[in-house]
Design an enzyme around this catalytic site. Structure first.
Site, PDB file in Angstrom:
ATOM      1  CG  HIS A  12      -0.189   0.279   2.499  1.00 30.86           C
ATOM      2  ND1 HIS A  12       0.630  -0.672   3.086  1.00 30.86           N
ATOM      3  CD2 HIS A  12      -0.099   1.382   3.290  1.00 30.86           C
ATOM      4  CE1 HIS A  12       1.168  -0.158   4.178  1.00 30.86           C
ATOM      5  NE2 HIS A  12       0.741   1.076   4.318  1.00 30.86           N
ATOM      6  N   GLY A  14       3.346   1.696  -2.053  1.00 28.21           N
ATOM      7  CA  GLY A  14       3.866   1.846  -3.404  1.00 28.21           C
ATOM      8  C   GLY A  14       2.921   2.650  -4.285  1.00 28.21           C
ATOM      9  N   GLY A  17      -0.251   0.275  -5.113  1.00 24.41           N
ATOM     10  CA  GLY A  17      -0.984  -0.041  -3.883  1.00 24.41           C
ATOM     11  C   GLY A  17      -1.683   1.189  -3.313  1.00 24.41           C
ATOM     12  CB  SER A 108       4.692  -5.970 -15.445  1.00 33.02           C
ATOM     13  OG  SER A 108       5.589  -5.709 -16.471  1.00 33.02           O
ATOM     14  CB  CYS A 110       8.219  -7.087 -18.812  1.00 29.21           C
ATOM     15  SG  CYS A 110       8.075  -7.663 -17.145  1.00 29.21           S
ATOM     16  CE1 TYR A 137       8.863  -6.931 -11.405  1.00 26.24           C
ATOM     17  CE2 TYR A 137       8.417  -6.585 -13.739  1.00 26.24           C
ATOM     18  CZ  TYR A 137       8.114  -6.345 -12.412  1.00 26.24           C
ATOM     19  OH  TYR A 137       7.061  -5.526 -12.098  1.00 26.24           O
ATOM     20  CE  LYS A 141       5.430  -8.606 -10.909  1.00 26.62           C
ATOM     21  NZ  LYS A 141       4.584  -8.354  -9.745  1.00 26.62           N
ATOM     22  CG  HIS A 180       9.461   2.237 -14.214  1.00 31.36           C
ATOM     23  ND1 HIS A 180       8.775   1.958 -13.060  1.00 31.36           N
ATOM     24  CD2 HIS A 180       9.873   1.026 -14.688  1.00 31.36           C
ATOM     25  CE1 HIS A 180       8.775   0.647 -12.844  1.00 31.36           C
ATOM     26  NE2 HIS A 180       9.431   0.064 -13.810  1.00 31.36           N
ATOM     27  CG  ASP A 270      16.159   3.413 -30.084  1.00 34.28           C
ATOM     28  OD1 ASP A 270      16.102   4.362 -29.283  1.00 34.28           O
ATOM     29  OD2 ASP A 270      16.227   3.555 -31.314  1.00 34.28           O
TER      30      ASP A 270
HETATM   31  N1  LIG Z   1       5.356   0.867 -12.039  1.00 34.38           N
HETATM   32  C1  LIG Z   1       4.984   0.405 -13.221  1.00 34.38           C
HETATM   33  O1  LIG Z   1       5.190   1.022 -14.279  1.00 34.38           O
HETATM   34  C2  LIG Z   1       4.250  -0.924 -13.306  1.00 34.38           C
HETATM   35  C3  LIG Z   1       3.828  -1.335 -14.576  1.00 34.38           C
HETATM   36  C4  LIG Z   1       3.159  -2.530 -14.693  1.00 34.38           C
HETATM   37  C5  LIG Z   1       2.918  -3.300 -13.574  1.00 34.38           C
HETATM   38  N2  LIG Z   1       3.338  -2.897 -12.351  1.00 34.38           N
HETATM   39  C6  LIG Z   1       3.084  -3.804 -11.211  1.00 34.38           C
HETATM   40  O2  LIG Z   1       2.402  -3.172 -10.163  1.00 34.38           O
HETATM   41  C7  LIG Z   1       2.840  -3.701  -8.909  1.00 34.38           C
HETATM   42  C8  LIG Z   1       3.229  -2.562  -7.992  1.00 34.38           C
HETATM   43  O3  LIG Z   1       4.208  -1.747  -8.626  1.00 34.38           O
HETATM   44  P1  LIG Z   1       4.562  -0.282  -8.091  1.00 34.38           P
HETATM   45  O4  LIG Z   1       5.013   0.488  -9.266  1.00 34.38           O
HETATM   46  O5  LIG Z   1       3.483   0.227  -7.221  1.00 34.38           O
HETATM   47  O6  LIG Z   1       5.847  -0.591  -7.199  1.00 34.38           O
HETATM   48  P2  LIG Z   1       6.405   0.222  -5.933  1.00 34.38           P
HETATM   49  O7  LIG Z   1       5.954   1.636  -5.972  1.00 34.38           O
HETATM   50  O8  LIG Z   1       7.849  -0.076  -5.849  1.00 34.38           O
HETATM   51  O9  LIG Z   1       5.659  -0.481  -4.717  1.00 34.38           O
HETATM   52  C9  LIG Z   1       5.930  -1.797  -4.345  1.00 34.38           C
HETATM   53  C10 LIG Z   1       5.452  -2.005  -2.937  1.00 34.38           C
HETATM   54  O10 LIG Z   1       5.773  -3.351  -2.559  1.00 34.38           O
HETATM   55  C11 LIG Z   1       6.253  -3.320  -1.245  1.00 34.38           C
HETATM   56  N3  LIG Z   1       7.164  -4.435  -0.973  1.00 34.38           N
HETATM   57  C12 LIG Z   1       8.222  -4.839  -1.702  1.00 34.38           C
HETATM   58  N4  LIG Z   1       8.828  -5.877  -1.088  1.00 34.38           N
HETATM   59  C13 LIG Z   1       8.137  -6.116   0.057  1.00 34.38           C
HETATM   60  C14 LIG Z   1       8.276  -7.048   1.115  1.00 34.38           C
HETATM   61  N5  LIG Z   1       9.272  -7.946   1.141  1.00 34.38           N
HETATM   62  N6  LIG Z   1       7.382  -7.018   2.132  1.00 34.38           N
HETATM   63  C15 LIG Z   1       6.370  -6.087   2.137  1.00 34.38           C
HETATM   64  N7  LIG Z   1       6.197  -5.194   1.159  1.00 34.38           N
HETATM   65  C16 LIG Z   1       7.071  -5.198   0.130  1.00 34.38           C
HETATM   66  C17 LIG Z   1       7.016  -2.013  -1.121  1.00 34.38           C
HETATM   67  O11 LIG Z   1       7.137  -1.691   0.234  1.00 34.38           O
HETATM   68  P3  LIG Z   1       8.094  -0.498   0.768  1.00 34.38           P
HETATM   69  O12 LIG Z   1       7.240   0.733   0.603  1.00 34.38           O
HETATM   70  O13 LIG Z   1       8.370  -0.846   2.141  1.00 34.38           O
HETATM   71  O14 LIG Z   1       9.309  -0.503  -0.111  1.00 34.38           O
HETATM   72  C18 LIG Z   1       6.095  -1.093  -1.900  1.00 34.38           C
HETATM   73  O15 LIG Z   1       5.102  -0.571  -1.063  1.00 34.38           O
HETATM   74  C19 LIG Z   1       3.991  -4.658  -9.223  1.00 34.38           C
HETATM   75  O16 LIG Z   1       3.536  -5.971  -9.187  1.00 34.38           O
HETATM   76  C20 LIG Z   1       4.391  -4.309 -10.633  1.00 34.38           C
HETATM   77  O17 LIG Z   1       4.829  -5.429 -11.339  1.00 34.38           O
HETATM   78  C21 LIG Z   1       3.995  -1.710 -12.180  1.00 34.38           C
END
Ligand SMILES: NC(=O)c1ccc[n+]([C@@H]2O[C@H](COP(=O)([O-])OP(=O)(O)OC[C@H]3O[C@@H](n4cnc5c(N)ncnc54)[C@H](OP(=O)(O)O)[C@@H]3O)[C@@H](O)[C@H]2O)c1
Length: 312
Positions: A12, A14, A17, A108, A110, A137, A141, A180, A270
């Site tokens: 939550h 992130g 979340g 994702s 990817c 990664y 997934k 990113h 690229d």
């Molecule tokens: N960002 C993108 O462009 C994108 C695109 C497609 C899909 N997604 C997917 O969306 C999902 C979330 O991505 P996001 O961009 O929101 O990532 P993010 O901002 O890095 O957030 C990830 C969250 O996961 C938590 N986390 C990681 N390891 C943990 C652990 N061991 N125990 C408890 N919490 C943990 C982190 O906690 P902390 O706050 O403590 O670090 C953070 O709150 C992922 O599955 C990703 O594959 C993201």
């Protein structure tokens, strides 16, 4: 789903979340459960099972993961594969054992093959090789979405997965090295403006195309899927159109208010020429994205300034 149901949003703090928590609250869900990494480390199976035993969530959104840009992925394949496999195995299997009714796992784009036909349909999965730079990664997934698919088919439980395109918005990671494309580029334009630089360098030819969805649009989609989607096959969630990196740079220049020219550094790679999802299944649920890219970039820049992310 009842508005008083207990819904655990993993991750939550992130970008995704936090967007999902906001969207659930907007929809009137009053019992959203969250735990920081310090309270429940999702890599630790015992800690996850203890949490499920004590709190008994009815639904789970799994938005916790180790996430990063191309540099982070390329240099930390071990950590990306191991941590994501551990987190998702603990949470998905824990949810299965603790009678969670609905679970939505976020993956994702990817996960799809490097040379998948565009726009990329869900049935392109596992038809050819992945992009090598983020293979660890992507494989994690794929394992997560398959685990949800098998649970759906074999156990008849409503465990589903969604595959978004590139996301951006408030809560994004602005780390100078590990971010990113959008936050990384926003930081470079902001610094150039602050330091009165002559020009900003755009990596590569600028001609590759990418699709970007604002996190608040994604979060609305996640809530809709949790409420209505009940198929074992994963579902794409994209904006529906893409832009070249050059076009994105021009938009960014206007949003940040940088005056100078853009210079292409063609010595930089690229990457894949195009990555556009076919989101027709998602559109058929009645969801559609509402935040145009320029508007979303403006909101994100405003948020970044308010949070002081460029001071780090
Ligand atoms: N960002 C993108 O462009 C994108 C695109 C497609 C899909 N997604 C997917 O969306 C999902 C979330 O991505 P996001 O961009 O929101 O990532 P993010 O901002 O890095 O957030 C990830 C969250 O996961 C938590 N986390 C990681 N390891 C943990 C652990 N061991 N125990 C408890 N919490 C943990 C982190 O906690 P902390 O706050 O403590 O670090 C953070 O709150 C992922 O599955 C990703 O594959 C993201």
């Amino acid at each position: 789903m009842d508005k008083a149901d207990r819904i655990f949003v993993a991750g939550h703090r992130g970008m995704v979340g936090s967007g999902v928590v906001r969207a659930l609250e907007r929809r009137g869900y009053s019992n959203v459960l969250t735990r920081s990494r310090e309270e429940v480390d999702l890599i630790d199976q015992q800690s996850v099972h203890r949490f499920f035993d004590n709190e008994r969530p009815q639904h789970v959104v799994l938005a916790a993961a180790k996430v990063g840009g191309i540099h982070a992925n390329r240099t930390q394949q071990v950590e990306f594969m191991y941590e994501n496999l551990m987190i998702q195995n603990n949470v998905i299997y824990g949810a299965l054992q603790h009678e969670v009714e609905r679970l939505l796992f976020l993956g994702s784009s990817c996960i799809y093959p490097k040379h998948a036909p565009q726009p990329i349909r869900e049935d392109s999965l596992l038809t050819s090789s992945l992009e090598p730079t983020n293979e660890g990664y992507a494989l994690a997934k794929i394992a997560g979405l398959k685990l949800c698919e098998f649970i759906h088919r074999q156990k008849g439980r409503r465990f589903i997965s969604a595959m978004p395109c590139n996301l951006y918005g408030s809560g994004d990671n602005f780390h100078p090295e590990f971010s990113h494309v959008i936050p990384g580029m926003m930081r470079r334009f902001h610094q150039a403006k602050q330091e009165n630089r002559d020009a900003v360098t755009v990596w590569g030819t600028g001609q590759v195309r990418r699709e970007f969805l604002h996190v608040d649009d994604l979060a609305e989609g996640v809530v809709r899927l949790l409420e209505t989607y009940d198929e074992s096959e994963t579902i794409n969630v994209g904006y529906g159109s893409d832009v070249t990196i050059q076009e994105l740079s021009e938009l960014m220049k206007a949003v940040v208010g940088f005056d100078g020219p853009l210079v292409n550094d063609t010595s930089m790679p690229d990457g894949t020429p195009r990555k556009l999802l076919d989101s027709s299944k998602m559109l058929a649920t009645g969801w559609e994205p509402k935040i145009p890219l320029e508007d979303g970039l403006q909101r994100t820049y405003q948020w970044a300034l308010e949070q002081g992310v460029f001071r780090d």
